[in-house]
Scaffold this motif. Structure first.
Motif, PDB file in Angstrom:
ATOM      1  N   GLY A  23      94.894   3.997  92.895  1.00 57.16           N
ATOM      2  CA  GLY A  23      95.558   2.728  93.184  1.00 57.16           C
ATOM      3  C   GLY A  23      96.356   2.836  94.476  1.00 57.16           C
ATOM      4  O   GLY A  23      96.241   3.829  95.218  1.00 57.16           O
ATOM      5  N   GLY A  25      99.249   3.643  95.383  1.00 60.85           N
ATOM      6  CA  GLY A  25     100.066   4.819  95.701  1.00 60.85           C
ATOM      7  C   GLY A  25      99.263   5.904  96.400  1.00 60.85           C
ATOM      8  O   GLY A  25      99.816   6.748  97.105  1.00 60.85           O
ATOM      9  N   PHE A  35     101.946  -2.386  96.056  1.00 57.69           N
ATOM     10  CA  PHE A  35     102.211  -3.760  95.598  1.00 57.69           C
ATOM     11  C   PHE A  35     103.512  -3.841  94.800  1.00 57.69           C
ATOM     12  O   PHE A  35     104.258  -4.802  94.924  1.00 57.69           O
ATOM     13  N   GLN A 101      91.044   0.823  93.031  1.00 59.74           N
ATOM     14  CA  GLN A 101      91.500  -0.581  93.055  1.00 59.74           C
ATOM     15  C   GLN A 101      91.826  -0.976  94.490  1.00 59.74           C
ATOM     16  O   GLN A 101      92.162  -2.122  94.763  1.00 59.74           O
ATOM     17  N   VAL A 160      89.073  -9.279  95.301  1.00 56.45           N
ATOM     18  CA  VAL A 160      89.333 -10.047  94.078  1.00 56.45           C
ATOM     19  C   VAL A 160      90.672 -10.758  94.257  1.00 56.45           C
ATOM     20  O   VAL A 160      91.692 -10.121  94.527  1.00 56.45           O
ATOM     21  N   VAL A 193      97.558  -3.576  85.954  1.00 53.94           N
ATOM     22  CA  VAL A 193      96.640  -4.666  86.269  1.00 53.94           C
ATOM     23  C   VAL A 193      95.316  -4.483  85.525  1.00 53.94           C
ATOM     24  O   VAL A 193      94.621  -3.488  85.693  1.00 53.94           O
ATOM     25  N   VAL A 213      98.548  11.662  88.541  1.00 51.96           N
ATOM     26  CA  VAL A 213      99.358  12.096  89.687  1.00 51.96           C
ATOM     27  C   VAL A 213     100.095  10.864  90.186  1.00 51.96           C
ATOM     28  O   VAL A 213      99.480   9.899  90.649  1.00 51.96           O
ATOM     29  N   ASN A 214     101.405  10.876  90.073  1.00 51.71           N
ATOM     30  CA  ASN A 214     102.188   9.701  90.440  1.00 51.71           C
ATOM     31  C   ASN A 214     103.614  10.144  90.744  1.00 51.71           C
ATOM     32  O   ASN A 214     104.108  11.096  90.148  1.00 51.71           O
ATOM     33  N   PRO A 232     103.972  13.094  95.205  1.00 52.33           N
ATOM     34  CA  PRO A 232     103.104  12.269  96.044  1.00 52.33           C
ATOM     35  C   PRO A 232     101.688  12.823  96.135  1.00 52.33           C
ATOM     36  O   PRO A 232     101.485  14.037  96.205  1.00 52.33           O
TER      37      PRO A 232
END
Ligand code: OAD
Length: 247
Positions: A23, A25, A35, A101, A160, A193, A213-214, A232
């Motif tokens: 995503g 990140g 976002f 995404q 989208v 989402v 991983v976030n 990161p």
């Protein structure tokens, strides 16, 4: 909660069919805004005002100014070391397909062989009146804001938009990969989402392990079958791949 890098690296090294799910990140350290993160677009704007067909019809200049700035910015940035680590992991494992995404095209630019784009891409735009008319989205097309189809109707980016269904073929492929992988790396997504967020849950249901991983905890953190590495993507992924195959 953060699990050990060493344990995660052992799971990755033992995996036969790993897949990545990414995503916004993922692109953060390449200089692209998220976002919902600190600098997130949806903290500053309403998605309905910028990323909807209704907004394109009502105020195409504002919408296209935003997409044009994003596209030109994306072209000016480079995939970071985390992208290259996924490509390198694919050389040791089974290609490591990427389900994303993101619409920025950075996975393909980094060299990932299979990239499944769930939310479309900023490579092309289509006519809002005659949807089969598609045009490469480039500087020439953006010479006029908003860009128009020769028929006079406004164009829309092939991403989208708010309230639209996902393109069927990428979603089918994503669910197929989720069902057949044995490890899914879930990188830089808030997992809020839908239907995209179904994909890691499908992998879990089918018995795969999930390695998140976030920089922040998400709804996946702490779920059975989920390991989490906090940090990161541009730092964690190269370390993980190094530890899995080089040491
Ligand atoms: P979000 O902006 O919702 O979430 C970004 C996630 O990345 C958050 O969980 C952050 O904690 C994490 N993050 C931030 N910096 C990071 C870093 N350097 N390394 C790792 N993680 C980091 O983005 P998405 O989940 O991708 O949809 O959002 C999903 C969809 O919402 C987007 O595709 C877009 C948006 O509306 C469409 O455009 C259709």
């Amino acid at each position: 909660m953060s699990d050990g890098l060493e344990r995660a690296a052992a799971v990755l090294a033992a995996s036969r069919r790993p897949v990545a799910f990414t995503g916004a990140g993922m692109s953060k350290e390449s200089g692209i805004r998220t976002f919902r993160g600190e600098d997130g677009y949806w903290r500053q704007y309403r998605a309905e005002d910028l990323a909807s067909l209704e907004a394109i019809r009502r105020d195409p200049r504002t919408v296209w100014t935003w997409y044009s700035q994003r596209l030109l910015h994306n072209e000016s940035v480079q995939p970071h070391a985390g992208y290259l680590a996924l490509v390198e992991a694919g050389e040791y494992a089974d290609g490591l397909p990427v389900i994303t995404q993101n619409v920025d095209g950075l996975h393909a630019r980094a060299g990932s062989r299979e990239v499944v784009e769930l939310h479309g891409s900023l490579r092309s735009a289509s006519c809002t009146r005659e949807v089969s008319r598609s045009f490469p989205l480039n500087r020439e097309l953006l010479g006029e804001i908003p860009p128009r189809c020769p028929c006079g109707a406004a164009l829309r980016p092939d991403v989208v938009l708010f309230g639209e269904p996902l393109p069927a073929a990428p979603m089918e492929r994503a669910l197929e990969l989720a069902a057949s992988c044995d490890l899914m790396l879930v990188v830089g997504t808030s997992m809020v989402v839908y239907p995209a967020a179904m994909v890691p849950y499908r992998a879990l249901e089918e018995g795969a392990e999930v390695l998140e991983v976030n920089t922040e905890p998400t709804v996946l953190t702490g779920e059975p079958g989920v390991m989490s590495l906090r940090g990161p993507a541009g730092g964690v992924l190269p370390e993980l791949v190094d530890m899995a195959w080089r040491s």
